[in-house]
Design a protein around this motif. Structure first.
Motif, PDB file in Angstrom:
ATOM      1  N   SER A   1      45.250 -69.019 -25.450  1.00 15.80           N
ATOM      2  CA  SER A   1      46.525 -69.050 -24.735  1.00 15.80           C
ATOM      3  C   SER A   1      47.387 -70.266 -25.067  1.00 15.80           C
ATOM      4  O   SER A   1      48.571 -70.285 -24.775  1.00 15.80           O
ATOM      5  CB  SER A   1      46.279 -69.012 -23.227  1.00 15.80           C
ATOM      6  N   GLN A   2      46.773 -71.287 -25.657  1.00 13.03           N
ATOM      7  CA  GLN A   2      47.536 -72.480 -26.021  1.00 13.03           C
ATOM      8  C   GLN A   2      48.081 -72.383 -27.442  1.00 13.03           C
ATOM      9  O   GLN A   2      48.755 -73.291 -27.910  1.00 13.03           O
ATOM     10  CB  GLN A   2      46.640 -73.713 -25.930  1.00 13.03           C
ATOM     11  N   GLY A   3      47.731 -71.321 -28.139  1.00 10.65           N
ATOM     12  CA  GLY A   3      48.174 -71.189 -29.513  1.00 10.65           C
ATOM     13  C   GLY A   3      47.247 -71.879 -30.488  1.00 10.65           C
ATOM     14  O   GLY A   3      47.582 -72.068 -31.652  1.00 10.65           O
ATOM     15  N   VAL A   4      46.068 -72.235 -30.010  1.00  9.72           N
ATOM     16  CA  VAL A   4      45.100 -72.922 -30.868  1.00  9.72           C
ATOM     17  C   VAL A   4      44.015 -71.948 -31.323  1.00  9.72           C
ATOM     18  O   VAL A   4      43.579 -71.085 -30.557  1.00  9.72           O
ATOM     19  CB  VAL A   4      44.439 -74.093 -30.103  1.00  9.72           C
ATOM     20  N   ILE A   5      43.604 -72.079 -32.569  1.00  9.69           N
ATOM     21  CA  ILE A   5      42.525 -71.241 -33.083  1.00  9.69           C
ATOM     22  C   ILE A   5      41.238 -71.708 -32.418  1.00  9.69           C
ATOM     23  O   ILE A   5      40.815 -72.847 -32.608  1.00  9.69           O
ATOM     24  CB  ILE A   5      42.407 -71.364 -34.621  1.00  9.69           C
ATOM     25  N   SER A   6      40.651 -70.841 -31.623  1.00  5.26           N
ATOM     26  CA  SER A   6      39.473 -71.202 -30.837  1.00  5.26           C
ATOM     27  C   SER A   6      38.269 -71.617 -31.664  1.00  5.26           C
ATOM     28  O   SER A   6      37.999 -71.057 -32.723  1.00  5.26           O
ATOM     29  CB  SER A   6      39.073 -70.036 -29.937  1.00  5.26           C
TER      30      SER A   6
END
Length: 135
Positions: A76-81
């Motif tokens: 949801s933060q736009g970060v690749i998990s």
DNA sequence: TATCTGACTGGGA
DNA sequence: ATCCCAGCCAGAT
């Protein structure tokens, strides 16, 4: 890994179907997919479906799942998990960049601006949804 | 059956 | 903004 129950197969199938709908060059979140399939509390499970993608997709005949764009799903933060296979993270960044998505680095993490590349069904994206072109 | 883990999230400090 | 954490729930042990 045990044989998924029919109910689970429905869930996985829904996740894969929604993932396939993400336009080329765009990204969406696990939570957004969960919402789209009416399972708002199952964002983590969405991640699990993708984690075991190769295992689960073989339960279906849908040829569209063969080259399912799992790389278009970020958190949801736009970060690749982060995940067990650390290489998969850089691999995902590479795949996204190949589609023209701008992926920047922040403290060892890969970040995508969701305002620019995020895909949400309710978003009023009239100018950005026209640059689709499947590979 | 009991407990732990994780490709998640939203909210509070 | 950043960090932390409880809730979440299917899978794995």
């Amino acid at each position: 890994m045990r044989q998924p129950t029919g109910e689970q197969l429905v869930f996985h199938h829904s996740v894969f179907t929604e993932t396939c709908k993400i336009p080329y060059g765009r990204v969406t979140s696990y939570g957004q997919i969960a919402r789209r399939i009416y399972r708002p509390q199952n964002a983590r499970q969405v991640g699990m479906s993708l984690k075991n993608l190769t295992t689960y997709t073989r339960f279906f005949d849908d040829p569209e799942f063969q080259n399912l764009p799992w790389w278009r799903v970020v958190n949801s933060q736009g970060v690749i998990s982060k995940r067990e296979r650390a290489e998969a993270v850089t691999e995902q960044a590479t795949l996204l960049r190949r589609e023209g998505v701008i992926v920047s680095e922040r403290g060892g993490e890969y970040f995508i601006d969701l305002n620019e590349f995020g895909w949400f069904e309710d978003a009023s994206d009239d100018s950005k949804s026209s640059d689709e072109s499947d590979d």
